[in-house]
Design an enzyme around this catalytic site. Structure first.
Site, PDB file in Angstrom:
ATOM      1  N   HIS A 201       0.827  -1.215   0.000  1.00 14.78           N
ATOM      2  CA  HIS A 201       0.000   0.000   0.000  1.00 14.78           C
ATOM      3  C   HIS A 201       0.854   1.255   0.000  1.00 14.78           C
ATOM      4  CE1 HIS A 201      -2.162  -3.293   2.074  1.00 14.78           C
ATOM      5  NE2 HIS A 201      -3.123  -2.941   1.236  1.00 14.78           N
TER       6      HIS A 201
HETATM    7  S1  FES Z   1       1.723  -0.650   3.347  1.00 26.35           S
HETATM    8 FE1  FES Z   1       0.104  -1.963   3.721  1.00 26.35          FE
HETATM    9  S2  FES Z   1       1.085  -3.749   4.340  1.00 26.35           S
HETATM   10 FE2  FES Z   1       2.707  -2.395   4.022  1.00 26.35          FE
END
Ligand code: FES
Length: 236
Positions: A201
């Site tokens: 993410h």
């Molecule tokens: S940014 Fe979501 S798991 Fe690493």
């Protein structure tokens, strides 16, 4: 015999008078009459015994201790103390067995600690090892990276932490390689801050493993570790 059956089936008073009258007849009749009288006498005795009042308190003298009160107390204390000691020993053995059974076995304990030879990690390089099922990042930092980690305004960080609080030796950074957002494994030497980047993410960690950008709320976790010698790192 038929006469005897007839006599025994008669009521008590009638049978007695009949028997007395017949007892003068023959020897066989006399002995039969005597037996019937005995039977009748037992019936009368048992009916008398059953008519006794049942509220009488029986005597317990037979069961009463013949010893003195003092010796009875000593015996009682001895029994209570012995049973208490036995119960305590049994409880201790049970709890001890349970704890021994539940504690980690030798092979699990061996996996609980990992030893790393630091001489095998060149300066400026990362190594990933597995410890308790998780990846652990070990970075041999350069002096420039150490300076970069220290030249950060701590108050501007999402999870404020000084670099010196995250390392035992500035040149060795040891972290659990699990993103604090949802648990992905970040990529080393990547991201906007030259540290680690989580592609799941888009979380960016700096060269001290602190979260600088993206959804992760916390810095990368620092595990328990120690340096028993200059060249040895033990994690766990
Ligand atoms: S940014 Fe979501 S798991 Fe690493």
């Amino acid at each position: 015999m038929a006469a005897l059956r007839t006599i025994s089936s008669l009521p008590a008073t009638a049978s007695r008078s009949l028997l007395r009258s017949q007892s003068t007849a023959t020897p066989l009749a006399r002995s039969a009459a005597a037996a019937c009288l005995q039977v009748q006498q037992r019936r009368d005795d048992s009916s008398l015994a059953s008519s006794k009042p049942t509220t009488a308190i029986p005597s317990w003298g037979y069961y009463k201790s013949k010893k003195t009160e003092g010796s009875n107390k000593v015996f009682g204390y001895f029994m209570v103390g012995s049973m208490g000691a036995l119960s305590a020993a049994a409880a201790k053995a049970t709890v001890q067995d349970f704890l021994v059974n539940m504690s980690a076995s030798a092979d699990v304990l061996a996996m609980a600690k990992v030893e790393v030879a630091l001489s095998s990690i060149p300066e400026g390089k990362n190594v990933i090892i597995k410890w308790r099922g998780k990846p652990v990042f070990i970075r041999h930092r350069t002096s420039d990276e150490i300076d970069e980690a220290n030249n950060v305004t701590i108050s501007s960080l999402r999870d404020p932490q000084a670099d010196e609080d995250r390392v035992k030796k500035p040149e060795w950074l040891v972290m659990v390689g699990v993103c604090t957002h949802l648990g992905c494994v970040p990529i080393g030497e990547a991201g906007d801050y030259g540290g680690w980047f989580c592609p799941c993410h888009g979380s960016h960690y700096d060269i001290s493993g602190r979260i600088r950008k993206g959804p992760a709320p916390l810095n990368l976790e620092i595990p328990e570790y120690d340096f028993p010698t200059d060249d040895t790192l033990i994690i766990g």
